[in-house]
Design a protein around this motif. Structure first.
Motif, PDB file in Angstrom:
ATOM      1  N   SER A 121       0.833  -1.200   0.000  1.00 54.60           N
ATOM      2  CA  SER A 121       0.000   0.000   0.000  1.00 54.60           C
ATOM      3  C   SER A 121       0.874   1.259   0.000  1.00 54.60           C
ATOM      4  O   SER A 121       1.606   1.515   0.949  1.00 54.60           O
ATOM      5  CB  SER A 121      -0.914   0.040   1.221  1.00 54.60           C
ATOM      6  OG  SER A 121      -1.633   1.258   1.241  1.00 54.60           O
ATOM      7  N   PRO A 122       0.755   2.076  -1.050  1.00 58.31           N
ATOM      8  CA  PRO A 122       1.495   3.339  -1.061  1.00 58.31           C
ATOM      9  C   PRO A 122       0.870   4.376  -0.131  1.00 58.31           C
ATOM     10  O   PRO A 122       1.503   5.367   0.196  1.00 58.31           O
ATOM     11  CB  PRO A 122       1.420   3.784  -2.518  1.00 58.31           C
ATOM     12  CG  PRO A 122       0.147   3.194  -3.026  1.00 58.31           C
ATOM     13  CD  PRO A 122       0.002   1.884  -2.293  1.00 58.31           C
ATOM     14  N   ALA A 123      -0.358   4.147   0.302  1.00 58.13           N
ATOM     15  CA  ALA A 123      -1.031   5.054   1.232  1.00 58.13           C
ATOM     16  C   ALA A 123      -0.528   4.724   2.636  1.00 58.13           C
ATOM     17  O   ALA A 123      -1.066   3.855   3.319  1.00 58.13           O
ATOM     18  CB  ALA A 123      -2.544   4.895   1.132  1.00 58.13           C
ATOM     19  N   ARG A 124       0.520   5.388   3.053  1.00 59.25           N
ATOM     20  CA  ARG A 124       1.202   5.051   4.300  1.00 59.25           C
ATOM     21  C   ARG A 124       0.623   5.746   5.527  1.00 59.25           C
ATOM     22  O   ARG A 124       1.022   5.471   6.652  1.00 59.25           O
ATOM     23  CB  ARG A 124       2.702   5.366   4.202  1.00 59.25           C
ATOM     24  CG  ARG A 124       3.445   4.678   3.078  1.00 59.25           C
ATOM     25  CD  ARG A 124       3.259   3.179   3.018  1.00 59.25           C
ATOM     26  NE  ARG A 124       3.645   2.489   4.239  1.00 59.25           N
ATOM     27  CZ  ARG A 124       3.309   1.252   4.525  1.00 59.25           C
ATOM     28  NH1 ARG A 124       2.580   0.546   3.685  1.00 59.25           N
ATOM     29  NH2 ARG A 124       3.692   0.699   5.647  1.00 59.25           N
ATOM     30  N   TRP A 125      -0.324   6.679   5.350  1.00 57.90           N
ATOM     31  CA  TRP A 125      -0.906   7.395   6.483  1.00 57.90           C
ATOM     32  C   TRP A 125      -2.316   6.888   6.740  1.00 57.90           C
ATOM     33  O   TRP A 125      -3.127   6.804   5.837  1.00 57.90           O
ATOM     34  CB  TRP A 125      -0.894   8.901   6.233  1.00 57.90           C
ATOM     35  CG  TRP A 125       0.501   9.418   6.298  1.00 57.90           C
ATOM     36  CD1 TRP A 125       1.365   9.586   5.258  1.00 57.90           C
ATOM     37  CD2 TRP A 125       1.216   9.766   7.479  1.00 57.90           C
ATOM     38  NE1 TRP A 125       2.576  10.024   5.733  1.00 57.90           N
ATOM     39  CE2 TRP A 125       2.511  10.152   7.087  1.00 57.90           C
ATOM     40  CE3 TRP A 125       0.892   9.796   8.833  1.00 57.90           C
ATOM     41  CZ2 TRP A 125       3.484  10.564   7.997  1.00 57.90           C
ATOM     42  CZ3 TRP A 125       1.862  10.213   9.741  1.00 57.90           C
ATOM     43  CH2 TRP A 125       3.126  10.588   9.311  1.00 57.90           C
ATOM     44  N   ARG A 126      -2.597   6.560   7.974  1.00 54.77           N
ATOM     45  CA  ARG A 126      -3.868   5.957   8.344  1.00 54.77           C
ATOM     46  C   ARG A 126      -4.575   6.829   9.366  1.00 54.77           C
ATOM     47  O   ARG A 126      -3.946   7.393  10.261  1.00 54.77           O
ATOM     48  CB  ARG A 126      -3.587   4.570   8.939  1.00 54.77           C
ATOM     49  CG  ARG A 126      -4.730   3.762   9.434  1.00 54.77           C
ATOM     50  CD  ARG A 126      -5.587   3.075   8.398  1.00 54.77           C
ATOM     51  NE  ARG A 126      -4.957   2.252   7.405  1.00 54.77           N
ATOM     52  CZ  ARG A 126      -4.873   0.929   7.450  1.00 54.77           C
ATOM     53  NH1 ARG A 126      -5.331   0.258   8.486  1.00 54.77           N
ATOM     54  NH2 ARG A 126      -4.336   0.265   6.450  1.00 54.77           N
ATOM     55  N   ILE A 127      -5.882   6.926   9.215  1.00 58.58           N
ATOM     56  CA  ILE A 127      -6.739   7.516  10.243  1.00 58.58           C
ATOM     57  C   ILE A 127      -7.326   6.337  11.001  1.00 58.58           C
ATOM     58  O   ILE A 127      -7.947   5.452  10.400  1.00 58.58           O
ATOM     59  CB  ILE A 127      -7.876   8.364   9.642  1.00 58.58           C
ATOM     60  CG1 ILE A 127      -7.321   9.491   8.779  1.00 58.58           C
ATOM     61  CG2 ILE A 127      -8.770   8.929  10.764  1.00 58.58           C
ATOM     62  CD1 ILE A 127      -8.376  10.234   7.971  1.00 58.58           C
ATOM     63  N   GLY A 128      -7.108   6.306  12.307  1.00 56.18           N
ATOM     64  CA  GLY A 128      -7.577   5.192  13.111  1.00 56.18           C
ATOM     65  C   GLY A 128      -8.550   5.624  14.191  1.00 56.18           C
ATOM     66  O   GLY A 128      -8.506   6.753  14.679  1.00 56.18           O
ATOM     67  N   HIS A 129      -9.424   4.714  14.552  1.00 60.32           N
ATOM     68  CA  HIS A 129     -10.366   4.895  15.654  1.00 60.32           C
ATOM     69  C   HIS A 129      -9.669   4.468  16.942  1.00 60.32           C
ATOM     70  O   HIS A 129      -8.838   3.558  16.927  1.00 60.32           O
ATOM     71  CB  HIS A 129     -11.604   4.028  15.381  1.00 60.32           C
ATOM     72  CG  HIS A 129     -12.602   4.038  16.476  1.00 60.32           C
ATOM     73  ND1 HIS A 129     -12.717   2.998  17.372  1.00 60.32           N
ATOM     74  CD2 HIS A 129     -13.524   4.956  16.822  1.00 60.32           C
ATOM     75  CE1 HIS A 129     -13.685   3.278  18.221  1.00 60.32           C
ATOM     76  NE2 HIS A 129     -14.200   4.460  17.909  1.00 60.32           N
TER      77      HIS A 129
END
Length: 180
Positions: free
Chosen positions: A43-51
């Motif tokens: 996954s090139p999307a390395r930034w995650r929004i987490g709960h």
């Protein structure tokens, strides 16, 4: 407290959890963090929004986009401080489609959506050696500064850089390649 870093336990698969040591407390119930190098390697999307209970809410290529996504989530009317079961119920079906449509305006998407072959965990980080290798390649191909800009936009590690970092890397590559 909002804006401070915190330890965060993300759910990887089912009940398996992984601790992220430096998540940003972005809003009540929501954190933003860079995916660890040993997670989601395609996954090139390395930034995650987490709960806060470990659910992955959305992902983005760039940190600044993930933070914009948090702003959209704050305006969604969902109380993100609720437990995971309540969040899942509040954001399912048509509500989920609407939420992800809004998040797309900040370049955020559902976790696991972006895929590239190979290990792309370095997206958004680079070394001096990466700068020199890119400069050598672009110089050999006789790229102009504009050509370099376009090529960087779609390549790892450059496409995952925040705007200022991308501009700095572009300027360094152009200078090292000796082009204008």
């Amino acid at each position: 407290m909002i804006g401070e870093t915190t330890k965060y336990k993300m759910i990887v698969r089912g009940e398996q959890k992984y601790t992220v040591p430096d998540a940003i407390q972005a809003a009540p119930g929501l954190v933003v963090f860079r995916m660890p190098a040993n997670q989601s390697i395609n996954s090139p999307a390395r930034w995650r929004i987490g709960h806060h209970e470990g659910l992955g809410i959305a992902e983005a290529m760039r940190r600044e986009d993930a933070l914009k996504g948090v702003e959209i989530l704050k305006e969604s009317g969902i109380d993100w401080t609720q437990d995971a079961e309540a969040i899942t119920a509040a954001a399912e079906g048509e509500a989920a489609l609407e939420l992800y449509a809004k998040l797309s305006y900040a370049w955020c998407e559902q976790p696991g959506t972006a895929y590239m072959p190979g290990d792309v965990t370095s997206n958004g980080t680079y070394t001096d050696a990466d700068i020199q290798a890119a400069a050598d390649e672009f110089k050999a191909d006789r790229f102009s500064a504009y050509d370099i800009l376009l090529a960087m936009t779609y390549r790892v590690p450059w496409m995952g850089l925040d705007t200022d970092d991308f501009n700095e890397a572009h300027n360094r590559i152009v200078t090292a390649a000796g082009v204008e």
